[in-house]
Design a protein around this motif. Structure first.
Motif, PDB file in Angstrom:
ATOM      1  N   GLU A  64       6.408   2.597 -13.683  1.00  0.00           N
ATOM      2  CA  GLU A  64       7.262   1.434 -13.429  1.00  0.00           C
ATOM      3  C   GLU A  64       6.931   0.792 -12.085  1.00  0.00           C
ATOM      4  OE1 GLU A  64      11.219   2.891 -13.725  1.00  0.00           O
ATOM      5  OE2 GLU A  64      11.204   3.024 -15.935  1.00  0.00           O
ATOM      6  N   LEU A  65       6.691   1.611 -11.078  1.00  0.00           N
ATOM      7  CA  LEU A  65       6.363   1.081  -9.754  1.00  0.00           C
ATOM      8  C   LEU A  65       5.020   0.363  -9.777  1.00  0.00           C
ATOM      9  CD1 LEU A  65       7.035   0.755  -6.801  1.00  0.00           C
ATOM     10  CD2 LEU A  65       6.276   3.104  -6.391  1.00  0.00           C
ATOM     11  N   ILE A  66       4.031   0.952 -10.437  1.00  0.00           N
ATOM     12  CA  ILE A  66       2.721   0.301 -10.547  1.00  0.00           C
ATOM     13  C   ILE A  66       2.848  -1.002 -11.330  1.00  0.00           C
ATOM     14  CG2 ILE A  66       0.410   0.522 -11.557  1.00  0.00           C
ATOM     15  CD1 ILE A  66       0.589   3.533 -10.906  1.00  0.00           C
ATOM     16  N   GLY A  67       3.667  -0.992 -12.375  1.00  0.00           N
ATOM     17  CA  GLY A  67       3.885  -2.211 -13.151  1.00  0.00           C
ATOM     18  C   GLY A  67       4.491  -3.321 -12.313  1.00  0.00           C
ATOM     19  N   GLN A  68       5.432  -2.970 -11.442  1.00  0.00           N
ATOM     20  CA  GLN A  68       6.035  -3.975 -10.563  1.00  0.00           C
ATOM     21  C   GLN A  68       4.997  -4.555  -9.602  1.00  0.00           C
ATOM     22  OE1 GLN A  68       9.348  -2.072  -8.622  1.00  0.00           O
ATOM     23  NE2 GLN A  68      10.392  -1.595 -10.545  1.00  0.00           N
ATOM     24  N   LEU A  69       4.143  -3.691  -9.060  1.00  0.00           N
ATOM     25  CA  LEU A  69       3.096  -4.175  -8.160  1.00  0.00           C
ATOM     26  C   LEU A  69       2.146  -5.116  -8.897  1.00  0.00           C
ATOM     27  CD1 LEU A  69       2.256  -0.864  -6.257  1.00  0.00           C
ATOM     28  CD2 LEU A  69       3.423  -2.861  -5.319  1.00  0.00           C
ATOM     29  N   ILE A 103       0.836  -1.203   0.000  1.00  0.00           N
ATOM     30  CA  ILE A 103       0.000   0.000   0.000  1.00  0.00           C
ATOM     31  C   ILE A 103       0.870   1.252   0.000  1.00  0.00           C
ATOM     32  CG2 ILE A 103      -1.651   1.330   1.367  1.00  0.00           C
ATOM     33  CD1 ILE A 103      -2.995  -1.282   2.106  1.00  0.00           C
ATOM     34  N   ALA A 104       1.952   1.243   0.768  1.00  0.00           N
ATOM     35  CA  ALA A 104       2.865   2.390   0.744  1.00  0.00           C
ATOM     36  C   ALA A 104       3.431   2.593  -0.652  1.00  0.00           C
ATOM     37  CB  ALA A 104       3.990   2.186   1.752  1.00  0.00           C
ATOM     38  N   ALA A 127       3.522   5.753  -5.602  1.00  0.00           N
ATOM     39  CA  ALA A 127       3.357   5.853  -7.052  1.00  0.00           C
ATOM     40  C   ALA A 127       2.361   6.946  -7.418  1.00  0.00           C
ATOM     41  CB  ALA A 127       2.899   4.508  -7.617  1.00  0.00           C
ATOM     42  N   GLU A 128       1.291   7.062  -6.647  1.00  0.00           N
ATOM     43  CA  GLU A 128       0.278   8.080  -6.946  1.00  0.00           C
ATOM     44  C   GLU A 128       0.846   9.482  -6.749  1.00  0.00           C
ATOM     45  OE1 GLU A 128      -3.679   8.450  -8.443  1.00  0.00           O
ATOM     46  OE2 GLU A 128      -2.291   6.767  -8.211  1.00  0.00           O
ATOM     47  N   ARG A 129       1.639   9.657  -5.703  1.00  0.00           N
ATOM     48  CA  ARG A 129       2.263  10.968  -5.480  1.00  0.00           C
ATOM     49  C   ARG A 129       3.250  11.297  -6.604  1.00  0.00           C
ATOM     50  NH1 ARG A 129       3.255  14.075  -0.884  1.00  0.00           N
ATOM     51  NH2 ARG A 129       1.507  14.027   0.571  1.00  0.00           N
ATOM     52  N   CYS A 168       6.655  16.706  -4.990  1.00  0.00           N
ATOM     53  CA  CYS A 168       7.808  16.554  -5.877  1.00  0.00           C
ATOM     54  C   CYS A 168       7.381  16.947  -7.283  1.00  0.00           C
ATOM     55  CB  CYS A 168       8.314  15.107  -5.867  1.00  0.00           C
ATOM     56  SG  CYS A 168       7.093  13.919  -6.478  1.00  0.00           S
ATOM     57  N   ALA A 169       8.345  17.021  -8.183  1.00  0.00           N
ATOM     58  CA  ALA A 169       8.002  17.217  -9.592  1.00  0.00           C
ATOM     59  C   ALA A 169       7.345  15.939 -10.115  1.00  0.00           C
ATOM     60  CB  ALA A 169       9.258  17.530 -10.395  1.00  0.00           C
ATOM     61  N   PRO A 170       6.394  16.053 -11.033  1.00  0.00           N
ATOM     62  CA  PRO A 170       5.756  14.845 -11.572  1.00  0.00           C
ATOM     63  C   PRO A 170       6.781  13.889 -12.175  1.00  0.00           C
ATOM     64  CG  PRO A 170       4.546  16.808 -12.234  1.00  0.00           C
ATOM     65  CD  PRO A 170       5.818  17.291 -11.600  1.00  0.00           C
ATOM     66  N   GLN A 171       6.628  12.615 -11.854  1.00  0.00           N
ATOM     67  CA  GLN A 171       7.529  11.578 -12.367  1.00  0.00           C
ATOM     68  C   GLN A 171       6.682  10.420 -12.905  1.00  0.00           C
ATOM     69  OE1 GLN A 171      10.830  10.642  -9.597  1.00  0.00           O
ATOM     70  NE2 GLN A 171      10.206  12.454  -8.428  1.00  0.00           N
ATOM     71  N   PRO A 172       5.974  10.640 -14.008  1.00  0.00           N
ATOM     72  CA  PRO A 172       5.047   9.624 -14.509  1.00  0.00           C
ATOM     73  C   PRO A 172       5.720   8.313 -14.882  1.00  0.00           C
ATOM     74  CG  PRO A 172       5.335  11.406 -16.104  1.00  0.00           C
ATOM     75  CD  PRO A 172       5.959  11.867 -14.833  1.00  0.00           C
ATOM     76  N   GLN A 173       6.937   8.371 -15.405  1.00  0.00           N
ATOM     77  CA  GLN A 173       7.604   7.124 -15.793  1.00  0.00           C
ATOM     78  C   GLN A 173       7.954   6.290 -14.564  1.00  0.00           C
ATOM     79  OE1 GLN A 173      10.922   7.567 -18.456  1.00  0.00           O
ATOM     80  NE2 GLN A 173      11.574   5.439 -18.246  1.00  0.00           N
TER      81      GLN A 173
END
Length: 402
Positions: free
Chosen positions: A161-166, A137-138, A143-145, A152-157
């Motif tokens: 990648e983090l969502i893909g790993q989950l 969940i963390a 990833a959403e932030r 932070c500055a937006p980091q969509p990539q």
């Protein structure tokens, strides 16, 4: 003995598992003390015994366990003595010990400080540390932030990648778009500290109706907290049911066609309890008055037709009658609905539009403690998008042990 107790618990043999943990605890095993305490706290494998739970945790804490201190702090949130500064120190000790639930709880406390750059950085770092230690969940909150550029500055990539790993590991969590402004409760802790007591500070409610009594407060929960509730509930969502008055069984009801999840307090962590504590305090009550938090999801076309939340005498008799009736309801919208999904109070001519973080507080009983027919309310059909809602029903007297 500890391994045997754990094996018993995995097989569903809660009573002998609790006894085995108790025996292992007498041998000085810290992990056994904590597991016994968790079972005693929630009445698993025997009666609820808060004194025994606290004693076991205190012994483990004296032996150097920061995790035990975390659970003492967690118990304090429900009992109402969360203002004690030692609980803040316990949370921070568990953070230093890299305990994932503590990292996540501290992250969400820092994350509420919208205008504090250092606090926002701390939130991101703590979520990253929790994610690195397997907190799914963390990781999803992080990833959403990153996706939205919160703190932070937006980091969509990086977010993708983090969502893909989950997703690749079977931990798919779908979050609706959630945006919340500065929280109604401005946490007053120093920039480098946390304060659990901030969750108990009163908030200013905006009255919407005197009869029935209805009020609201915007941004009671932060975006992180709204996402937390969605993420916690999502795996357990089931078609909504109501309790049949005659049989006492949960059955489908034409009044509602949503999906919902009732969150068992035995599975709650500190972040989740703090969110509920904020909800209970908005209603002027302690969390011990709260039933299990229910999170609901409405898809397009789904609704909750006109109904009242107070209980029949039969329903009260079946579910902790000593707690009395449902005095008050707190609903928090967890996202903004594209179209539809308002909460209507026909007797007041009132309709409240869903907005992420907005809490709606209303009475189910009149001033004399009798059921208030004017509390009739409904969730209108969702016309586009989806609607997520968290509901906490608060009884007249304590419902939970802590």
């Amino acid at each position: 003995m500890y391994r045997w107790a754990t094996a018993l618990l995995r097989r569903g043999a809660a009573e002998p598992a609790r006894a085995a943990y108790a025996r292992a605890a007498t041998q000085g095993l810290t992990e056994a003390r904590i597991e016994f305490a968790r079972m005693a706290m929630h009445g698993i494998g025997g009666d609820t015994d808060l004194s025994a739970a606290h004693a076991a945790l205190a012994e483990a804490e004296r032996a150097g366990s920061a995790v035990a201190g975390y659970f003492i702090a967690l118990m304090a949130v429900g009992r109402g003595d969360v203002a004690a500064a030692e609980h803040d120190r316990r949370l921070l000790a568990a953070v230093r010990a890299e305990y994932p639930p503590a990292l996540r709880a501290a992250a969400l406390l820092f994350g509420r400080r919208h205008d504090d750059e250092a606090a926002q950085n701390a939130c991101l770092q703590l979520l990253e540390r929790a994610a690195a230690r397997g907190d799914v969940i963390a990781a999803r909150l992080l990833a959403e932030r990153l996706m939205r550029g919160e703190g932070c500055a937006p980091q969509p990539q990086a977010a993708a990648e983090l969502i893909g790993q989950l997703n690749a590991h079977g931990a798919r969590i779908e979050l609706p778009p959630i945006a919340v402004g500065a929280p109604a409760q401005r946490d007053a802790a120093p920039a480098d500290a946390v304060s659990l007591a901030d969750a108990a500070r009163p908030v200013a409610l905006t009255p919407l109706s005197a009869h029935p009594r209805v009020a609201q407060v915007d941004a009671l929960l932060s975006a992180d907290e709204c996402r937390l509730l969605v993420a916690q509930a999502q795996p357990s969502l089931r078609p909504s049911q109501t309790v049949d008055e005659r049989s006492g069984l949960a059955v489908p009801n034409a009044l509602r066609d949503s999906s919902d999840a009732s969150l068992d307090p035995a599975g709650e962590d500190l972040a989740l309890r703090l969110a509920q504590w904020r909800m209970a305090r908005a209603a002027g009550l302690d969390l011990v008055h709260g039933e299990h938090l229910t999170v609901l999801r409405y898809a397009p076309g789904q609704a909750y037709r006109p109904h009242r939340d107070y209980l029949s005498p039969q329903a009260q008799a079946r579910d902790r009658p000593q707690a009395g009736d449902r005095l008050r309801t707190v609903c928090v919208y967890l996202n903004a609905v594209e179209a539809g999904g308002a909460t209507e109070f026909p007797h007041a001519g009132l309709a409240v539009t869903p907005q992420a973080g907005r809490a709606l507080v209303f009475d189910n009983l009149d001033a004399d403690g009798r059921p208030e027919p004017a509390s009739l309310h409904a969730g209108t059909p969702v016309l586009a998008g989806e609607k997520w809602l968290a509901t906490l029903w608060l009884r007249e007297r304590p419902y939970r042990p802590f």
